[in-house]
Write a protein that holds these residues in place. Structure first.
Motif, short mmCIF file in Angstrom:
data_model
loop_
_atom_site.label_atom_id
_atom_site.label_comp_id
_atom_site.label_asym_id
_atom_site.label_seq_id
_atom_site.Cartn_x
_atom_site.Cartn_y
_atom_site.Cartn_z
N MET A 37 0.83 -1.21 0.00
CA MET A 37 0.00 0.00 0.00
C MET A 37 0.86 1.27 0.00
SD MET A 37 -1.14 2.60 2.17
CE MET A 37 -0.95 1.98 3.84
N PHE A 38 1.89 1.31 0.86
CA PHE A 38 2.76 2.50 0.91
C PHE A 38 3.44 2.72 -0.44
CE2 PHE A 38 2.47 2.08 5.59
CZ PHE A 38 2.19 3.41 5.90
N LYS A 39 3.87 1.63 -1.08
CA LYS A 39 4.52 1.75 -2.39
C LYS A 39 3.53 2.26 -3.44
CE LYS A 39 7.29 -0.65 -5.86
NZ LYS A 39 6.67 0.14 -6.93
N ARG A 40 2.34 1.68 -3.45
CA ARG A 40 1.31 2.07 -4.43
C ARG A 40 0.99 3.57 -4.33
NH1 ARG A 40 -4.01 2.69 -3.42
NH2 ARG A 40 -4.06 1.38 -1.56
N VAL A 41 0.81 4.03 -3.10
CA VAL A 41 0.43 5.44 -2.88
C VAL A 41 1.59 6.38 -3.21
CG1 VAL A 41 -0.37 7.11 -1.16
CG2 VAL A 41 -1.33 4.81 -1.19
N LYS A 42 2.79 5.96 -2.79
CA LYS A 42 3.98 6.79 -3.05
C LYS A 42 4.22 6.92 -4.56
CE LYS A 42 8.67 7.49 -1.38
NZ LYS A 42 9.80 6.92 -0.64
N ASP A 43 3.99 5.82 -5.28
CA ASP A 43 4.18 5.83 -6.74
C ASP A 43 3.23 6.82 -7.44
OD1 ASP A 43 6.19 4.00 -6.53
OD2 ASP A 43 5.05 2.28 -7.26
N LYS A 44 2.12 7.15 -6.77
CA LYS A 44 1.18 8.13 -7.32
C LYS A 44 1.54 9.56 -6.91
CE LYS A 44 -2.71 6.21 -5.77
NZ LYS A 44 -4.16 6.02 -5.56
N GLY A 45 2.62 9.68 -6.13
CA GLY A 45 3.04 11.01 -5.67
C GLY A 45 2.17 11.54 -4.54
N GLU A 46 1.69 10.61 -3.71
CA GLU A 46 0.81 11.00 -2.60
C GLU A 46 1.30 10.44 -1.27
OE1 GLU A 46 -3.17 10.70 -5.46
OE2 GLU A 46 -2.95 9.34 -3.76
N GLY A 47 0.83 11.06 -0.18
CA GLY A 47 0.99 10.49 1.14
C GLY A 47 -0.23 9.63 1.44
N VAL A 48 -0.12 8.84 2.49
CA VAL A 48 -1.18 7.90 2.85
C VAL A 48 -2.19 8.55 3.79
CG1 VAL A 48 -1.54 5.81 4.25
CG2 VAL A 48 0.20 5.83 2.45
N PHE A 49 -3.46 8.29 3.54
CA PHE A 49 -4.54 8.79 4.41
C PHE A 49 -5.21 7.59 5.08
CE2 PHE A 49 -9.26 9.68 4.42
CZ PHE A 49 -9.26 10.31 5.65
#
Length: 270
Positions: free
Chosen positions: A8-20
């Protein structure tokens, strides 16, 4: 397949976002409404979920979460029903689910049994809010045995020595407590929270998620900008539930809308 925290952290980071990560108490205000709220959290853009098991004496929590715990307990929630609740969530989402519990609930059920039930229900991680790392060896062992990430809290008062110890025991992510005191919405993010993220970053490669007192999109943006990997928000969402107990449609709409606003603030600045 249930997504791991790492994925999940990788997926979100790859989109240029932080995790919510939104937090809700299982069964607040009742089992079925609570399930509908969680669906709205997911639809609103939650990257992972943190679900609290209601407890009669939640020492780390402020008035907002205490009231939610009370509503859930009055609605008949038990640990068995909480695990059933997680299984029902798993019918509509594969994003990571973390539990926030008090150690008495783990101990009462039997440590190994609790983590086995957590795994079978589809839980990714467990944070026992009142379990210090010095006393957590048995729980960490049971968690690892059943493929559950043991998650720990770290605060401004946590020494560098203790931080190293926590980092060794912890997996999934490290829960960074942004304020001194209990959970609850605050009006601003303290500079010390930003410094805390920087200090923790020098001691661990684990993702850092900041909670306690984060309540507005600008707080989320500030935390992500400071280098945190994610923001955990509970009281600001639970307040919406409490304010709209007589109007479920409004409650669900407002929860989803607030989630979308908070998630949109996680965009990482270039």
């Amino acid at each position: 397949m249930i997504e791991t925290y790492q994925e999940m952290f990788k997926r979100v980071k790859d989109k240029g976002e932080g995790v919510f990560i939104p937090f809700m108490v299982a069964g607040d205000p009742d089992f079925e409404t609570s399930l509908e709220i969680v669906k709205k959290l997911v639809e609103g853009g939650a990257d992972a979920l943190e679900i609290g098991f209601p407890f009669s004496d939640p020492v780390a929590d402020g008035q907002t979460v205490q009231s939610a715990d009370l509503r859930a307990l009055n609605a008949g929630m038990t640990t068995d029903k909480c695990f059933e609740f997680i299984r029902r969530i798993r019918e509509f989402t594969e994003i990571p689910i973390g539990l926030l519990v008090y150690y008495n609930l783990i101990y009462q059920r039997g440590i190994d049994k609790f983590y086995e039930d957590a795994m079978e229900s589809g839980v990714n991680g467990v944070l026992a809010a009142d379990l210090p790392p010095e006393e957590a060896e048995e729980s960490v062992k049971a968690a690892r045995k059943h493929g559950i990430d043991p998650i720990f809290l770290a605060a401004q008062t946590t020494s560098n020595e203790r931080l190293k110890q926590i980092a060794k025991m912890c997996s999934g992510f490290l829960y960074v407590v942004s304020v001194m005191g209990v959970t609850g919405a605050r009006s601003e993010v303290k500079t010390s929270s930003v410094e805390l993220v920087e200090r923790m970053r020098s001691h661990t490669d684990l993702p850092l998620c900041v909670g306690f007192g984060i309540s507005k999109p600008e707080h989320v943006a500030e935390i992500i900008d400071a280098g945190a990997d994610g923001a955990i928000i509970g009281s600001a969402l639970i307040n919406i539930v409490e304010e709209n107990l007589q109007n479920k449609t409004a409650m669900l709409d407002k929860v989803q809308k607030r989630c979308a606003e908070l998630k949109s603030a996680t965009k990482i600045k270039e």
